[in-house]
Design an enzyme around this catalytic site. Sequence first.
Site, PDB file in Angstrom:
ATOM      1  N   ARG A 196      38.770 -24.019  36.633  1.00  0.00           N
ATOM      2  CA  ARG A 196      39.091 -24.114  38.063  1.00  0.00           C
ATOM      3  C   ARG A 196      38.034 -24.906  38.824  1.00  0.00           C
ATOM      4  O   ARG A 196      38.349 -25.663  39.736  1.00  0.00           O
ATOM      5  CB  ARG A 196      39.232 -22.710  38.664  1.00  0.00           C
ATOM      6  CG  ARG A 196      40.565 -22.048  38.316  1.00  0.00           C
ATOM      7  CD  ARG A 196      40.892 -20.967  39.331  1.00  0.00           C
ATOM      8  NE  ARG A 196      39.827 -19.986  39.437  1.00  0.00           N
ATOM      9  CZ  ARG A 196      39.734 -18.888  38.700  1.00  0.00           C
ATOM     10  NH1 ARG A 196      40.651 -18.633  37.803  1.00  0.00           N
ATOM     11  NH2 ARG A 196      38.740 -18.038  38.858  1.00  0.00           N
ATOM     12  N   TYR A 198      38.614 -27.934  41.514  1.00  0.00           N
ATOM     13  CA  TYR A 198      38.104 -27.928  42.901  1.00  0.00           C
ATOM     14  C   TYR A 198      37.350 -29.229  43.186  1.00  0.00           C
ATOM     15  O   TYR A 198      37.501 -29.841  44.239  1.00  0.00           O
ATOM     16  CB  TYR A 198      37.174 -26.735  43.143  1.00  0.00           C
ATOM     17  CG  TYR A 198      37.838 -25.385  43.027  1.00  0.00           C
ATOM     18  CD1 TYR A 198      39.217 -25.246  43.178  1.00  0.00           C
ATOM     19  CD2 TYR A 198      37.098 -24.234  42.768  1.00  0.00           C
ATOM     20  CE1 TYR A 198      39.834 -24.011  43.065  1.00  0.00           C
ATOM     21  CE2 TYR A 198      37.708 -22.987  42.669  1.00  0.00           C
ATOM     22  CZ  TYR A 198      39.066 -22.880  42.811  1.00  0.00           C
ATOM     23  OH  TYR A 198      39.678 -21.662  42.699  1.00  0.00           O
ATOM     24  N   TYR A 248      45.753 -23.002  52.590  1.00  0.00           N
ATOM     25  CA  TYR A 248      46.254 -21.703  53.049  1.00  0.00           C
ATOM     26  C   TYR A 248      45.095 -20.772  53.388  1.00  0.00           C
ATOM     27  O   TYR A 248      43.964 -20.966  52.953  1.00  0.00           O
ATOM     28  CB  TYR A 248      47.216 -21.084  52.035  1.00  0.00           C
ATOM     29  CG  TYR A 248      46.623 -20.653  50.718  1.00  0.00           C
ATOM     30  CD1 TYR A 248      46.580 -21.509  49.637  1.00  0.00           C
ATOM     31  CD2 TYR A 248      46.154 -19.351  50.541  1.00  0.00           C
ATOM     32  CE1 TYR A 248      46.066 -21.103  48.419  1.00  0.00           C
ATOM     33  CE2 TYR A 248      45.640 -18.934  49.327  1.00  0.00           C
ATOM     34  CZ  TYR A 248      45.594 -19.819  48.277  1.00  0.00           C
ATOM     35  OH  TYR A 248      45.072 -19.412  47.085  1.00  0.00           O
ATOM     36  N   HIS A 302      42.174 -19.265  55.551  1.00  0.00           N
ATOM     37  CA  HIS A 302      41.160 -19.945  56.361  1.00  0.00           C
ATOM     38  C   HIS A 302      40.576 -21.065  55.499  1.00  0.00           C
ATOM     39  O   HIS A 302      40.276 -20.839  54.327  1.00  0.00           O
ATOM     40  CB  HIS A 302      40.082 -18.925  56.753  1.00  0.00           C
ATOM     41  CG  HIS A 302      39.029 -19.483  57.659  1.00  0.00           C
ATOM     42  ND1 HIS A 302      38.150 -20.463  57.263  1.00  0.00           N
ATOM     43  CD2 HIS A 302      38.717 -19.198  58.935  1.00  0.00           C
ATOM     44  CE1 HIS A 302      37.351 -20.762  58.263  1.00  0.00           C
ATOM     45  NE2 HIS A 302      37.679 -20.006  59.292  1.00  0.00           N
ATOM     46  N   VAL A 358      37.197 -20.206  53.761  1.00  0.00           N
ATOM     47  CA  VAL A 358      37.013 -18.868  53.187  1.00  0.00           C
ATOM     48  C   VAL A 358      37.631 -18.856  51.792  1.00  0.00           C
ATOM     49  O   VAL A 358      38.843 -19.027  51.639  1.00  0.00           O
ATOM     50  CB  VAL A 358      37.658 -17.789  54.086  1.00  0.00           C
ATOM     51  CG1 VAL A 358      37.588 -16.422  53.420  1.00  0.00           C
ATOM     52  CG2 VAL A 358      36.955 -17.743  55.444  1.00  0.00           C
ATOM     53  N   ALA A 378      43.139 -13.632  54.389  1.00  0.00           N
ATOM     54  CA  ALA A 378      43.647 -12.351  53.881  1.00  0.00           C
ATOM     55  C   ALA A 378      42.821 -11.199  54.443  1.00  0.00           C
ATOM     56  O   ALA A 378      43.340 -10.112  54.705  1.00  0.00           O
ATOM     57  CB  ALA A 378      43.603 -12.351  52.353  1.00  0.00           C
ATOM     58  N   GLN A 428      39.780 -11.056  44.706  1.00  0.00           N
ATOM     59  CA  GLN A 428      40.112 -11.645  43.400  1.00  0.00           C
ATOM     60  C   GLN A 428      39.764 -10.713  42.228  1.00  0.00           C
ATOM     61  O   GLN A 428      39.264 -11.153  41.201  1.00  0.00           O
ATOM     62  CB  GLN A 428      39.404 -13.005  43.252  1.00  0.00           C
ATOM     63  CG  GLN A 428      39.876 -13.985  44.331  1.00  0.00           C
ATOM     64  CD  GLN A 428      39.140 -15.301  44.360  1.00  0.00           C
ATOM     65  OE1 GLN A 428      38.097 -15.464  43.733  1.00  0.00           O
ATOM     66  NE2 GLN A 428      39.665 -16.262  45.112  1.00  0.00           N
ATOM     67  N   ALA A 466      48.498  -8.847  51.505  1.00  0.00           N
ATOM     68  CA  ALA A 466      48.995  -9.328  52.790  1.00  0.00           C
ATOM     69  C   ALA A 466      50.413  -9.868  52.628  1.00  0.00           C
ATOM     70  O   ALA A 466      50.776 -10.370  51.566  1.00  0.00           O
ATOM     71  CB  ALA A 466      48.078 -10.435  53.315  1.00  0.00           C
ATOM     72  N   THR A 493      43.794  -7.537  47.219  1.00  0.00           N
ATOM     73  CA  THR A 493      42.411  -7.390  47.647  1.00  0.00           C
ATOM     74  C   THR A 493      42.100  -5.896  47.656  1.00  0.00           C
ATOM     75  O   THR A 493      42.952  -5.085  48.035  1.00  0.00           O
ATOM     76  CB  THR A 493      42.212  -7.979  49.073  1.00  0.00           C
ATOM     77  OG1 THR A 493      42.602  -9.359  49.056  1.00  0.00           O
ATOM     78  CG2 THR A 493      40.768  -7.883  49.518  1.00  0.00           C
TER      79      THR A 493
END
Lengths: 242, 62
Positions: free
Chosen positions: A67, A71, A93, A95, A98, A125, A167, A208, A236
């Site tokens: 990952r 990124y 998606y 913030h 964040v 979230a 996570q 959420a 979360t």
Amino acid sequence: MDNSNLLILVGAGIKSISHITIEAKAAIEQSHKVLFLVNEPILKEWIIRNNPNSQSLEFIYKKHLLRAHNYEAISQHIIRTMDEVKELCVVLYGHPTVYSMPGLNAAKAAKKLGARVKIFPGISAEDCLFADLFIDPGSHGCQSFEATDFLQSNRRFDPYSHLILWQADSIYCFENNPTFDNYKGVSELQNKLIENYSENHPIFLYEASLYPGIEAKIKQIKLVELCTIALSSITTLYLPPL
Amino acid sequence: MKTLEFFEYVATHNCDQSTTDSLLSTQPIAIKHAFLKNDSLEVRSLISKEIYYEDKTTVTYT
């Protein structure tokens, strides 16, 4: 690249369409090009409708095994695209800074290269969690950790404050691996938490809502039960203060 | 009503339960069921399948 280049990084929130702010919508509509990485397909359609010159970053997100490499590739793609257009909007998606390294790294790099950079916050979230669980982080204080970092760095925390763990479905998982077995990581997490709370301390599994009209999913269990529960990719964890 | 239009309407009209239920009848049955089960992840999965097909009218939800 110079100060005639503008990068606007916007957060789309968690709940599709509902969480788009007025300033984010204007940025999407008025930018010369939009790049986006969002959490569900309806929002993709909505972005393309509001600016037909939009491109998904999803093809990069799944390009590499690690990952971290994806990124980095996304950040580089954003910077390269800034050489093609004067005003670029990047929609992420939640913030946009964040738990979102690609956008933040691109923003820092663009600023260093002399471009103007604006970041418009979105609803994360964690913001949704505060609302849905009726929590004011100002009472007792609030600590928030990524679950792997929480364990790997042996983070110290105060159990008399609110504790949020992100996570937890992918502890020690650094690759795009949908069949990853998370049991070992969650066991370790449970053991670390039991050093600070009783086995019966409540822990909330929070998801959420992704769509207007649908409520958040909230499940309360005892800490000792954590290992026995399946966690989804959007779960979360929240532990109330002692 | 396309699924995008459905969610856009719900997002912007503060719909009550009866209006939402009425609008849901315009959606594929599987999406309606997942919505009523309050299951965001299942709704997302179903919509992803719908968008995957170019001719949405041929998609069957079971």
